[in-house]
Design an enzyme around this catalytic site. Structure first.
Site, PDB file in Angstrom:
ATOM      1  NE  ARG A  76     -10.500  -0.387   2.017  1.00  0.00           N
ATOM      2  CZ  ARG A  76      -9.291   0.017   1.646  1.00  0.00           C
ATOM      3  NH1 ARG A  76      -8.211  -0.625   2.039  1.00  0.00           N
ATOM      4  NH2 ARG A  76      -9.144   1.094   0.899  1.00  0.00           N
ATOM      5  CG  HIS A 121      -8.291   0.690  -4.035  1.00  0.00           C
ATOM      6  ND1 HIS A 121      -8.403   0.170  -2.755  1.00  0.00           N
ATOM      7  CD2 HIS A 121      -6.992   0.519  -4.377  1.00  0.00           C
ATOM      8  CE1 HIS A 121      -7.225  -0.293  -2.361  1.00  0.00           C
ATOM      9  NE2 HIS A 121      -6.348  -0.100  -3.332  1.00  0.00           N
ATOM     10  CD  GLU A 166      -2.137   2.998   0.214  1.00  0.00           C
ATOM     11  OE1 GLU A 166      -1.550   2.966  -0.878  1.00  0.00           O
ATOM     12  OE2 GLU A 166      -1.853   2.246   1.155  1.00  0.00           O
ATOM     13  CG  ASN A 308      -4.394   1.232   3.657  1.00  0.00           C
ATOM     14  OD1 ASN A 308      -5.344   0.877   4.342  1.00  0.00           O
ATOM     15  ND2 ASN A 308      -4.479   1.372   2.338  1.00  0.00           N
ATOM     16  CE1 TYR A 310       0.342  -3.981   2.531  1.00  0.00           C
ATOM     17  CE2 TYR A 310      -0.596  -1.775   2.525  1.00  0.00           C
ATOM     18  CZ  TYR A 310      -0.738  -3.142   2.360  1.00  0.00           C
ATOM     19  OH  TYR A 310      -1.961  -3.665   2.024  1.00  0.00           O
ATOM     20  CD  GLU A 378      -4.850  -1.737   1.396  1.00  0.00           C
ATOM     21  OE1 GLU A 378      -3.656  -1.915   1.126  1.00  0.00           O
ATOM     22  OE2 GLU A 378      -5.631  -1.095   0.671  1.00  0.00           O
TER      23      GLU A 378
HETATM   24  C1  NOJ Z   1      -1.882  -0.519  -0.646  1.00  0.00           C
HETATM   25  C2  NOJ Z   1      -2.881  -0.460  -1.759  1.00  0.00           C
HETATM   26  O1  NOJ Z   1      -4.048   0.146  -1.295  1.00  0.00           O
HETATM   27  C3  NOJ Z   1      -3.205  -1.824  -2.349  1.00  0.00           C
HETATM   28  O2  NOJ Z   1      -3.950  -1.627  -3.498  1.00  0.00           O
HETATM   29  C4  NOJ Z   1      -1.923  -2.584  -2.604  1.00  0.00           C
HETATM   30  O3  NOJ Z   1      -2.146  -3.786  -3.257  1.00  0.00           O
HETATM   31  C5  NOJ Z   1      -1.226  -2.798  -1.279  1.00  0.00           C
HETATM   32  N1  NOJ Z   1      -0.842  -1.507  -0.790  1.00  0.00           N
HETATM   33  C6  NOJ Z   1       0.007  -3.692  -1.337  1.00  0.00           C
HETATM   34  O4  NOJ Z   1       1.014  -3.046  -2.030  1.00  0.00           O
END
Ligand code: NOJ
Length: 481
Positions: A76, A121, A166, A308, A310, A378
């Site tokens: 990707r 992006h 995002e 995504n 995190y 992600e």
């Molecule tokens: C999500 C983002 O899409 C990506 O660009 C970023 O580096 C990562 N989070 C990590 O923070």
């Protein structure tokens, strides 16, 4: 316990144009909002920029060699809008820019790696930002024009398109704060205007593909939404409601218009922003709603859910007082405070290691978005340095276990997993010092030599064996690319 990945679950890695390419002003490429923003003193924590980054524009063949080393199935990456269309508008296509992605796509395919392409992006042409960027409703036209150029140039070979990466981060941090480009800081207003326009632009690109390209190009197209998990701090009903509302602000605002049967923004978001706007004396809600026609137009415009993930955070309204966050603002509209409870914070504030959160987030998508095919576009972990990245491996083991729980027990339809990131890169406002790569990049070296971390060997083994062995740790070998 060893676990086997479900058959058909594809494994890949990801990157994004501004974060890796460099070559910010070669040929006729025009500046993006990130070129402009990272030049402003104080915006990037370590005072670096992405202007050179990993120099992938120059050295992309090494990126392909790294992908081959891992044995992954897809890559990707994103296309830089100002590299393809230096004017922002589709009246001029850059020859060098379009050739670069042509070569990249051809070489990926020649190596048996499927390209998964993000159209946006975060690197908007600065010239379009000068005209209001994502707060100008005409951007839906401009984005559709850009999408057409991409389908025409690459749609014969690219079969998976991601329109936007995002939208929350673009809107809330870029237009409702200063944390990300373009740093407009129109708190409580800019994030909502841009959100509606982003969703309209996304839907325009989807409809264009659906009507004019799908039958001849046979691909799929969807959106990627940051699907972090938010829950109540305790079982108290008020806290539970705070968690539900936080999910609606964080994720539902972007997913509900597309994936729900009803369409439009989530009811609670409409209510909370509407009430606050009224109390604050605004004649209309600061959240621009979709008309009936727009609601119908946006509904159903994603062939998959790009996911995504995190972080997980815990919410309460018990301690919330007006003034904790600026008024008006997205955070004040939600009107809740968060904590990590007893979990240890990771090096970046937006990352946590709370593995059950990814399972719950996947289940939330299943339940709230009509059980779509979920592409994990992600997931990954930031560290500060070192080739021996035990912290990243142990994170990945835990997260893969939790994803497998979501698949096996909750019956979530997860079709792929994409590790962020193939290599260290420009981590936006954290600059080059936050490292998400399974390959380390040496920024002191003109050539940006890359070396696999222990996690790269670990992932290579997962790809080859398709078995998750919690105790397995690879031997680090000194290889460079
Ligand atoms: C999500 C983002 O899409 C990506 O660009 C970023 O580096 C990562 N989070 C990590 O923070």
């Amino acid at each position: 316990m060893m676990r086997v990945l479900p058959e058909g679950m594809q494994l890949g890695v990801a990157s994004a144009a501004y974060q890796i390419e460099g070559a910010w002003n070669v040929s006729d490429k025009s500046p993006s909002i990130w070129d402009t923003y990272s030049d402003i003193p104080g915006t990037i924590k370590d005072n670096t920029t992405g202007k050179d980054a990993c120099k992938s524009y120059e050295y992309y063949q090494r990126d392909i060699a790294m992908l081959n080393f891992l044995g992954i199935m897809f890559y990707r990456f994103s296309i830089s809008w100002p590299r393809i269309l230096p004017n922002g508008f589709a009246n001029k296509i850059s020859k060098d820019g379009s050739t670069y992605y042509n070569n990249l796509i051809d070489e990926l395919l020649a190596n048996g790696i499927e390209p998964v392409v993000t159209m946006y992006h975060w690197d908007l042409p600065q010239s379009l930002q000068d005209l209001g960027g994502w707060t100008n409703p005409l951007i839906a036209d401009w984005f559709e024009d850009y999408a057409r150029v991409l389908y025409d140039l690459y749609g014969d070979r690219v079969k998976t398109w991601i329109t936007l990466n995002e939208p929350k981060q673009i809107g809330v941090y870029g237009y409702g704060a200063t944390r990300m480009a373009p740093g407009i800081n129109a708190r409580g207003i800019g994030e909502y205007l841009s959100t509606k326009n982003m969703l309209m632009a996304h839907a325009r690109a989807w409809h264009l593909y659906d009507k004019e390209y799908r039958s001849k190009q046979n691909g799929k197209i969807g959106i990627t939404i940051a699907t972090d998990y938010r829950e109540g701090m305790t079982d108290d009903p008020d806290d539970v409601q705070a968690g539900i509302d936080a999910m609606d602000f964080e994720v539902g605002m972007y997913s509900h218009p597309i994936f729900s049967e009803k369409g439009g923004f989530p009811e609670r978001v409409i209510k909370l922003v509407g009430e606050k706007s009224k109390q604050q004396g605004y004649p209309e809600s600061r959240l621009p709603e979709f008309t009936k026609e727009e609601t119908e137009f946006v509904k159903g415009t994603s062939d998959f859910y790009g996911f995504n993930h995190y972080s997980t955070k815990f919410y309460t309204r018990k301690t919330y007082k007006e003034g904790i966050y600026p008024v008006p603002s997205y955070d004040d509209d939600l009107g809740a405070e968060w904590s990590l409870l007893d979990y240890t914070p990771a090096i970046l504030p937006h990352c946590t290691e709370i593995p059950h959160g990814i399972r719950k987030a996947l289940k939330w998508v299943k339940d709230n978005c009509n059980n779509p095919p979920i592409m994990i576009t992600e997931n990954g972990f930031g560290t500060l340095s070192g080739l021996q990245d035990e912290a990243r491996i142990s994170y990945l083991v835990k997260y893969f276990n939790s994803i497998l729980d979501a698949i096996e027990y909750d019956k979530c339809n997860v079709v792929c997993y994409t590790l962020w990131s193939i290599m260290d890169n420009f981590e936006w406002d954290s600059g080059l010092s936050a490292k998400f790569g399974i390959f380390e990049v040496d920024y002191n070296d003109e050539k940006r030599t890359r070396r696999p971390r222990a996690s790269a060997f670990w992932y290579k083994n997962l790809v080859a064996t398709r078995s998750l062995k919690p105790e397995y740790r690879p031997t680090l070998e000194d290889i460079s690319f």
